[in-house]
Design a protein around this motif. Structure first.
Motif, PDB file in Angstrom:
ATOM      1  N   THR A   1       9.582   3.336 -10.197  1.00  0.00           N
ATOM      2  CA  THR A   1       9.359   3.953 -11.260  1.00  0.00           C
ATOM      3  C   THR A   1      10.672   4.614 -11.587  1.00  0.00           C
ATOM      4  O   THR A   1      11.495   5.091 -10.740  1.00  0.00           O
ATOM      5  N   VAL A   2      10.916   5.113 -12.978  1.00  0.00           N
ATOM      6  CA  VAL A   2      11.986   5.940 -13.215  1.00  0.00           C
ATOM      7  C   VAL A   2      11.683   6.890 -14.426  1.00  0.00           C
ATOM      8  O   VAL A   2      10.566   6.834 -15.138  1.00  0.00           O
ATOM      9  N   PRO A   3      12.275   8.097 -14.663  1.00  0.00           N
ATOM     10  CA  PRO A   3      11.540   8.981 -15.779  1.00  0.00           C
ATOM     11  C   PRO A   3      11.899   8.675 -16.999  1.00  0.00           C
ATOM     12  O   PRO A   3      12.635   7.818 -17.406  1.00  0.00           O
ATOM     13  N   THR A   4      10.730   8.745 -17.723  1.00  0.00           N
ATOM     14  CA  THR A   4      10.652   8.345 -19.176  1.00  0.00           C
ATOM     15  C   THR A   4      10.255   9.310 -19.769  1.00  0.00           C
ATOM     16  O   THR A   4       9.284  10.170 -19.605  1.00  0.00           O
ATOM     17  N   LEU A   5      10.603   9.289 -21.113  1.00  0.00           N
ATOM     18  CA  LEU A   5      10.149  10.440 -22.416  1.00  0.00           C
ATOM     19  C   LEU A   5       8.996   9.808 -22.911  1.00  0.00           C
ATOM     20  O   LEU A   5       8.698   8.943 -23.543  1.00  0.00           O
ATOM     21  N   VAL A   6       7.501  10.594 -22.473  1.00  0.00           N
ATOM     22  CA  VAL A   6       6.264   9.990 -23.298  1.00  0.00           C
ATOM     23  C   VAL A   6       5.654  11.014 -23.792  1.00  0.00           C
ATOM     24  O   VAL A   6       6.249  12.131 -23.869  1.00  0.00           O
ATOM     25  N   GLU A   7       4.631  10.830 -24.325  1.00  0.00           N
ATOM     26  CA  GLU A   7       3.800  12.021 -25.208  1.00  0.00           C
ATOM     27  C   GLU A   7       3.727  13.448 -24.401  1.00  0.00           C
ATOM     28  O   GLU A   7       3.850  14.453 -25.175  1.00  0.00           O
ATOM     29  N   LYS A   8       3.430  13.284 -23.133  1.00  0.00           N
ATOM     30  CA  LYS A   8       3.048  14.410 -22.494  1.00  0.00           C
ATOM     31  C   LYS A   8       4.214  15.338 -21.947  1.00  0.00           C
ATOM     32  O   LYS A   8       4.139  16.179 -21.043  1.00  0.00           O
TER      33      LYS A   8
ATOM     34  N   THR B   1       0.790  -0.929  -0.019  1.00  0.00           N
ATOM     35  CA  THR B   1       0.027  -0.145  -0.047  1.00  0.00           C
ATOM     36  C   THR B   1       0.709   1.400   0.081  1.00  0.00           C
ATOM     37  O   THR B   1       0.626   2.531  -0.413  1.00  0.00           O
ATOM     38  N   THR B   2       2.358   1.059   0.153  1.00  0.00           N
ATOM     39  CA  THR B   2       2.990   2.511   0.204  1.00  0.00           C
ATOM     40  C   THR B   2       3.195   2.873  -1.352  1.00  0.00           C
ATOM     41  O   THR B   2       3.050   1.912  -2.410  1.00  0.00           O
ATOM     42  N   PRO B   3       3.498   4.107  -1.319  1.00  0.00           N
ATOM     43  CA  PRO B   3       3.488   4.774  -2.587  1.00  0.00           C
ATOM     44  C   PRO B   3       4.752   3.985  -3.703  1.00  0.00           C
ATOM     45  O   PRO B   3       5.766   3.540  -2.953  1.00  0.00           O
ATOM     46  N   ALA B   4       4.757   3.934  -4.947  1.00  0.00           N
ATOM     47  CA  ALA B   4       5.969   3.591  -5.489  1.00  0.00           C
ATOM     48  C   ALA B   4       7.072   4.172  -5.430  1.00  0.00           C
ATOM     49  O   ALA B   4       7.112   5.605  -5.208  1.00  0.00           O
ATOM     50  N   PHE B   5       8.281   3.454  -5.072  1.00  0.00           N
ATOM     51  CA  PHE B   5       9.548   4.129  -4.958  1.00  0.00           C
ATOM     52  C   PHE B   5      10.195   4.796  -6.236  1.00  0.00           C
ATOM     53  O   PHE B   5      10.055   3.964  -7.378  1.00  0.00           O
ATOM     54  N   ASP B   6      10.275   6.165  -6.514  1.00  0.00           N
ATOM     55  CA  ASP B   6      10.851   6.705  -7.563  1.00  0.00           C
ATOM     56  C   ASP B   6      12.293   6.498  -7.612  1.00  0.00           C
ATOM     57  O   ASP B   6      13.025   7.239  -6.442  1.00  0.00           O
TER      58      ASP B   6
ATOM     59  N   ILE C   1       8.236  14.266 -19.781  1.00  0.00           N
ATOM     60  CA  ILE C   1       9.120  13.211 -18.651  1.00  0.00           C
ATOM     61  C   ILE C   1       7.943  12.978 -17.847  1.00  0.00           C
ATOM     62  O   ILE C   1       7.702  13.623 -16.966  1.00  0.00           O
ATOM     63  N   ALA C   2       7.812  11.595 -17.652  1.00  0.00           N
ATOM     64  CA  ALA C   2       7.048  11.266 -16.426  1.00  0.00           C
ATOM     65  C   ALA C   2       7.478   9.700 -15.976  1.00  0.00           C
ATOM     66  O   ALA C   2       8.257   9.288 -16.608  1.00  0.00           O
ATOM     67  N   PRO C   3       7.077   9.386 -14.634  1.00  0.00           N
ATOM     68  CA  PRO C   3       7.567   8.209 -14.244  1.00  0.00           C
ATOM     69  C   PRO C   3       6.817   7.085 -14.904  1.00  0.00           C
ATOM     70  O   PRO C   3       5.667   7.131 -14.725  1.00  0.00           O
ATOM     71  N   ARG C   4       7.619   6.060 -14.966  1.00  0.00           N
ATOM     72  CA  ARG C   4       6.980   4.790 -15.471  1.00  0.00           C
ATOM     73  C   ARG C   4       7.802   3.547 -14.761  1.00  0.00           C
ATOM     74  O   ARG C   4       8.848   3.483 -14.510  1.00  0.00           O
ATOM     75  N   HIS C   5       6.744   2.501 -14.608  1.00  0.00           N
ATOM     76  CA  HIS C   5       7.159   1.296 -14.067  1.00  0.00           C
ATOM     77  C   HIS C   5       8.059   0.710 -14.676  1.00  0.00           C
ATOM     78  O   HIS C   5       7.824   0.380 -15.931  1.00  0.00           O
ATOM     79  N   VAL C   6       9.220  -0.127 -13.876  1.00  0.00           N
ATOM     80  CA  VAL C   6      10.137  -0.856 -15.073  1.00  0.00           C
ATOM     81  C   VAL C   6      10.408  -2.216 -14.091  1.00  0.00           C
ATOM     82  O   VAL C   6      10.034  -2.202 -12.893  1.00  0.00           O
TER      83      VAL C   6
END
Length: 512
Positions: A412-419, A4-9, A421-426
């Motif tokens: 999560t790690v920073p990822t270049l997406v359409e919107k 239930t903890t937030p995702a570690f960035d 730079i956003a965190p995405r799970h890896v």
């Protein structure tokens, strides 16, 4: 055990940039969005020109697809990698000892640490290997261990791939693309190299050549052909190692010796890195209708005249129903405590586990025990009532074919997406080589869920890849405040970060 903890960035913590990402944070802050998009486009053109594709069949259209590649690297400090690497080596050593045991004296079964029926009745268990010791005593020479991260110091093993793990070509080509497109930011870091992997793979394969090998061992890669999803990788590795890539008809067996047909006449083959499944290796032993394998190959293998990597039957070590017992293997064979944790797993064939799974489908991830590539799964927190009802019926009808695991708050790690730079799970697939010694190339294949809200990292279902950097030095864990970003980048990270707090489960499988 639902997290239930937030995702570690992995880049930021409490508004501060973690040390390994300090230079990347400055680079992203100083680089306009248009420049990043241009570099992404150049990376795509580069991959198209090289021909880095994977194949997806049965969905219509062109099955050959470009591997999605994200240009922002995933970074691990040296201390983080060293701790992970020790756990990987420990795990693969135990898996190889397990394979030697179950095809030998079966001491772990007799001691009751693993249910005997789970192994002996498993379709991945090959009775043809009983009593036979492969050259060098190694069963899984190339292992891909899928790991996920939930905190600065917690890595979990999601699954073991001991048969024909794929993806290493994407690791190597991803690094080459980064060095070509971003020489400045690469030079600003002391990055552990990965380009020597083909050399280490070749040395590993040669080290397990049969004792009667004359001269330098001749190695070949056996591929099922161009319709295989990893065919590019087979050809790539053959080219990098300077060996031949062959199909079944290119080989023949005479007097229990394997030969390769060449324009200069037959040439003996000593080591075969096989990229085809057990069932298709030898029609005289397995599927008689197979045209992919080599008649007589198993006879040559058991006569000690050729080495096969990975060994037939290695799949029993990565079966998802056997996976929960790997920590016990480590204790039994090595007398050590596991350095890497397993994800708690429920075996649906067990009545008490099945009852819990059926009552908690909305919280769990359900997988086929022999599934791969992210197919045939239920992600409970993101499923509909109808989907859960369908899976409940499947589990009740064939409980032995399913396992279930709790959801994890993946890093999560920073990822270049359409919107922006956003965190995405890896997840991460390091590759471990076992021959006369065990070798681990620093890094591995990072797979990223590119779609917003997606939990799937497999390329066959919309996931992408990243270059994975292991730094040779260890910067301070927290380096500096997160400042200086462009407003659009900061807002994008903040908005996507709040979305990534949902509980997530990596869908990494044996298919890349």
């Amino acid at each position: 055990m639902t997290m239930t903890t937030p995702a570690f960035d992995e880049m930021t913590a409490d508004g501060l940039v973690r040390g390994p990402y300090a230079e990347i944070a400055r680079w992203l802050a100083a680089t306009p969005r248009a420049a990043l998009e241009q570099r992404r486009h150049e990376a795509e053109l580069l991959f198209k020109r090289i021909g880095i594709t994977f194949a997806v069949y049965g969905e219509g259209g062109d099955p050959e697809r470009l591997i999605p590649f994200d240009i922002i690297p995933r970074i691990l400090a040296r201390a983080e990698w060293d701790a992970l690497s020790r756990g990987l080596v420990q795990r693969v050593r135990a898996l190889n000892m397990f394979l030697a045991d179950v095809y030998g004296k079966q001491e772990i079964l007799r001691a009751g640490h693993i249910p005997a029926a789970l192994v002996r009745d498993n379709e991945a268990f090959r009775p043809e290997m009983a009593g036979f010791t492969p050259p060098g005593g190694v069963y899984t020479h190339i292992a891909g261990i899928d790991v996920v991260r939930t905190s600065p110091h917690e890595f979990w093993v999601l699954e073991d791939n001991c048969r024909t793990p794929s993806g290493v070509s994407y690791m190597l080509e991803g690094r080459e693309a980064m060095l070509r497109l971003f020489p400045g930011i690469c030079a600003a870091h002391r990055i552990a190299p990965v380009g020597h992997y083909p050399e280490e793979l070749l040395e590993t394969l040669k080290s397990v050549a049969p004792p009667g090998c004359r001269g330098a061992p001749r190695v070949a890669i056996l591929t099922p052909g161009s319709y295989n999803s990893a065919y590019y990788e087979h050809c790539f590795l053959a080219d990098e190692m300077g060996v031949e890539v062959v199909e079944g008809p290119d080989l023949f067996v005479e007097d229990d010796v394997v030969f390769m047909r060449t324009t200069a006449g037959p040439q003996r083959v000593d080591v075969i890195y096989r990229r085809i499944d057990d069932d298709y290796l030898d029609p005289r032993v397995f599927r008689p209708e197979s045209v992919l394998g080599v008649p007589g190959l198993m006879a040559a293998y058991k006569a000690g005249n050729v080495a096969l990597a990975n060994a037939p039957g290695a799949g029993i070590a990565d079966d998802k129903a056997v996976y929960p017992y790997v920590p016990e293997m480590i204790r039994f064979y090595l007398a050590e405590e596991p350095l890497l944790q397993n994800v708690p797993t429920y075996l649906c064939e067990r009545e008490d586990h099945r009852a819990y799974v059926l009552d908690n489908l909305h919280e769990l991830v359900v997988k086929l025990t022999h599934g791969s590539g992210g197919y045939g799964m239920l992600v409970g927190p993101h499923s509909t009532t109808d989907q859960r009802m369908e899976f409940a019926a499947r589990i009740k009808a064939r409980p032995g074919e399913y396992i279930a695991q709790p959801t994890l708050a993946l890093s999560t790690v920073p990822t270049l997406v359409e919107k922006g730079i956003a965190p995405r799970h890896v997840d991460l697939r390091p590759f471990i080589l076992s021959g006369k010694e065990v070798r681990v190339v620093p890094g591995g294949l990072t797979r990223v869920a590119l779609r917003e809200g997606s939990l799937v990292v497999n390329s066959s279902q919309g996931g992408g890849t990243k270059d994975t950097w292991v730094l040779e030095d260890d910067p301070a864990d927290i380096a500096r405040p997160l400042q200086g970003q462009s407003q659009s980048q900061s807002q994008s990270q903040s908005q996507s970060g709040s979305q990534s707090q949902s509980q997530s489960q990596s869908q990494g499988g044996s298919g890349c």
